[in-house]
Design a protein around this motif. Structure first.
Motif, PDB file in Angstrom:
ATOM      1  N   UNK A  41      46.387  37.236  47.242  1.00  0.00           N
ATOM      2  CA  UNK A  41      47.034  35.884  46.928  1.00  0.00           C
ATOM      3  C   UNK A  41      48.529  35.580  47.005  1.00  0.00           C
ATOM      4  N   UNK A  42      49.154  36.446  46.942  1.00  0.00           N
ATOM      5  CA  UNK A  42      50.535  36.264  46.963  1.00  0.00           C
ATOM      6  C   UNK A  42      51.132  36.608  48.362  1.00  0.00           C
ATOM      7  N   UNK A  43      50.090  36.788  49.388  1.00  0.00           N
ATOM      8  CA  UNK A  43      50.587  36.730  50.773  1.00  0.00           C
ATOM      9  C   UNK A  43      49.994  35.444  51.761  1.00  0.00           C
ATOM     10  N   UNK A  44      48.790  34.670  50.776  1.00  0.00           N
ATOM     11  CA  UNK A  44      48.786  33.333  51.393  1.00  0.00           C
ATOM     12  C   UNK A  44      49.057  32.073  50.547  1.00  0.00           C
ATOM     13  N   UNK A  45      49.689  32.568  49.518  1.00  0.00           N
ATOM     14  CA  UNK A  45      50.762  31.546  49.257  1.00  0.00           C
ATOM     15  C   UNK A  45      51.692  31.634  50.124  1.00  0.00           C
ATOM     16  N   UNK A  46      52.315  32.832  50.684  1.00  0.00           N
ATOM     17  CA  UNK A  46      53.480  33.076  51.002  1.00  0.00           C
ATOM     18  C   UNK A  46      53.204  32.013  52.258  1.00  0.00           C
ATOM     19  N   UNK A  47      51.852  33.247  53.586  1.00  0.00           N
ATOM     20  CA  UNK A  47      51.849  32.090  54.346  1.00  0.00           C
ATOM     21  C   UNK A  47      51.773  30.457  54.843  1.00  0.00           C
ATOM     22  N   UNK A  48      51.195  30.143  52.946  1.00  0.00           N
ATOM     23  CA  UNK A  48      51.107  28.734  52.720  1.00  0.00           C
ATOM     24  C   UNK A  48      52.899  28.212  52.707  1.00  0.00           C
ATOM     25  N   UNK A  49      53.900  28.608  52.640  1.00  0.00           N
ATOM     26  CA  UNK A  49      54.644  28.145  52.011  1.00  0.00           C
ATOM     27  C   UNK A  49      55.503  28.172  53.685  1.00  0.00           C
ATOM     28  N   UNK A  50      55.316  28.435  54.619  1.00  0.00           N
ATOM     29  CA  UNK A  50      55.692  29.068  56.373  1.00  0.00           C
ATOM     30  C   UNK A  50      55.685  27.001  56.423  1.00  0.00           C
ATOM     31  N   UNK A  51      57.148  26.874  57.222  1.00  0.00           N
ATOM     32  CA  UNK A  51      57.017  25.261  58.600  1.00  0.00           C
ATOM     33  C   UNK A  51      56.054  25.291  58.448  1.00  0.00           C
ATOM     34  N   UNK A  52      55.787  23.888  59.116  1.00  0.00           N
ATOM     35  CA  UNK A  52      54.806  23.548  59.730  1.00  0.00           C
ATOM     36  C   UNK A  52      55.465  23.628  61.429  1.00  0.00           C
ATOM     37  N   UNK A  53      54.936  24.496  62.468  1.00  0.00           N
ATOM     38  CA  UNK A  53      55.665  24.703  63.618  1.00  0.00           C
ATOM     39  C   UNK A  53      54.302  25.568  63.959  1.00  0.00           C
ATOM     40  N   UNK A  54      55.298  26.114  65.490  1.00  0.00           N
ATOM     41  CA  UNK A  54      53.722  26.792  66.724  1.00  0.00           C
ATOM     42  C   UNK A  54      54.956  27.763  66.353  1.00  0.00           C
ATOM     43  N   UNK A  55      54.024  28.974  65.990  1.00  0.00           N
ATOM     44  CA  UNK A  55      54.627  30.506  66.341  1.00  0.00           C
ATOM     45  C   UNK A  55      54.226  31.467  67.305  1.00  0.00           C
ATOM     46  N   UNK A  56      55.055  31.995  68.325  1.00  0.00           N
ATOM     47  CA  UNK A  56      55.211  32.672  69.688  1.00  0.00           C
ATOM     48  C   UNK A  56      54.424  34.239  69.170  1.00  0.00           C
ATOM     49  N   UNK A  57      54.373  34.529  67.891  1.00  0.00           N
ATOM     50  CA  UNK A  57      53.735  36.552  67.728  1.00  0.00           C
ATOM     51  C   UNK A  57      53.929  36.551  66.118  1.00  0.00           C
ATOM     52  N   UNK A  58      53.381  37.843  65.712  1.00  0.00           N
ATOM     53  CA  UNK A  58      53.362  37.863  64.323  1.00  0.00           C
ATOM     54  C   UNK A  58      54.893  38.068  64.085  1.00  0.00           C
ATOM     55  N   UNK A  59      55.433  38.653  64.709  1.00  0.00           N
ATOM     56  CA  UNK A  59      57.422  38.107  64.866  1.00  0.00           C
ATOM     57  C   UNK A  59      57.677  37.562  64.396  1.00  0.00           C
ATOM     58  N   UNK A  60      57.340  36.159  64.478  1.00  0.00           N
ATOM     59  CA  UNK A  60      58.102  35.031  64.373  1.00  0.00           C
ATOM     60  C   UNK A  60      57.596  34.618  63.109  1.00  0.00           C
ATOM     61  N   UNK A  61      56.223  34.440  62.495  1.00  0.00           N
ATOM     62  CA  UNK A  61      55.615  34.259  61.448  1.00  0.00           C
ATOM     63  C   UNK A  61      56.550  36.026  60.757  1.00  0.00           C
ATOM     64  N   UNK A  62      56.391  36.890  60.459  1.00  0.00           N
ATOM     65  CA  UNK A  62      56.811  37.852  59.709  1.00  0.00           C
ATOM     66  C   UNK A  62      58.507  37.404  59.395  1.00  0.00           C
ATOM     67  N   UNK A  63      59.007  36.250  60.317  1.00  0.00           N
ATOM     68  CA  UNK A  63      60.464  36.124  59.785  1.00  0.00           C
ATOM     69  C   UNK A  63      60.945  35.290  59.154  1.00  0.00           C
ATOM     70  N   UNK A  64      59.636  34.174  59.164  1.00  0.00           N
ATOM     71  CA  UNK A  64      59.908  32.682  58.431  1.00  0.00           C
ATOM     72  C   UNK A  64      58.728  33.475  57.580  1.00  0.00           C
ATOM     73  N   UNK A  65      58.305  34.207  56.795  1.00  0.00           N
ATOM     74  CA  UNK A  65      57.527  34.375  55.714  1.00  0.00           C
ATOM     75  C   UNK A  65      58.307  35.343  54.820  1.00  0.00           C
ATOM     76  N   UNK A  66      59.448  36.802  55.453  1.00  0.00           N
ATOM     77  CA  UNK A  66      59.492  37.465  54.972  1.00  0.00           C
ATOM     78  C   UNK A  66      61.141  37.236  54.288  1.00  0.00           C
ATOM     79  N   UNK A  67      61.724  37.830  53.233  1.00  0.00           N
ATOM     80  CA  UNK A  67      63.103  37.177  52.820  1.00  0.00           C
ATOM     81  C   UNK A  67      63.898  37.575  54.002  1.00  0.00           C
ATOM     82  N   UNK A  68      64.483  37.140  54.052  1.00  0.00           N
ATOM     83  CA  UNK A  68      66.318  37.570  54.480  1.00  0.00           C
ATOM     84  C   UNK A  68      67.047  38.887  54.031  1.00  0.00           C
ATOM     85  N   UNK A  69      67.183  39.940  54.509  1.00  0.00           N
ATOM     86  CA  UNK A  69      67.497  41.353  53.957  1.00  0.00           C
ATOM     87  C   UNK A  69      68.687  40.251  53.513  1.00  0.00           C
TER      88      UNK A  69
END
Length: 98
Positions: A41-69
């Motif tokens: 559930x936590x993983x799905x909710x993080x992904x559900x909050x992604x901005x609507x756009x096209x992601x080039x690769x996994x790195x872009x998804x992770x950057x958008x889904x994870x909080x900045x350090x």
């Protein structure tokens, strides 16, 4: 002596949930893949909050889904956490924190 098993991090869970996505991918495709992989559930909710756009690769998804350090803040506090203050309220024999 055996090393205790390592629990997967949020990053690990995100990667496992979207490893089957063919990039570039739209947000809905990333979310659908996680659902198909039966992500938690936590993983799905993080992904559900992604901005609507096209992601080039996994790195872009992770950057958008994870909080900045957290980075050091001005003033030498260094934690990046918001300041917290408490005041003690006393009255009629009781004390509380506000």
């Amino acid at each position: 002596m055996a090393t205790p098993p390592r629990h997967p991090t949020v990053r690990d869970r995100l990667i496992a949930a979207i490893v089957g996505v063919e990039f570039p991918a739209e947000r809905w495709q990333v979310v659908a893949c996680a659902a198909a992989e039966r992500a938690d559930v936590i993983t799905c909710s993080r992904l559900a909050r992604l901005p609507c756009r096209t992601y080039a690769d996994i790195a872009e998804v992770l950057e958008a889904a994870l909080p900045p350090a957290r980075s050091p803040t001005p003033g030498g506090r260094g934690t990046g956490a918001p300041a917290t203050s408490f005041r003690v309220i006393r009255g009629r024999g009781r004390s509380s924190i506000a």
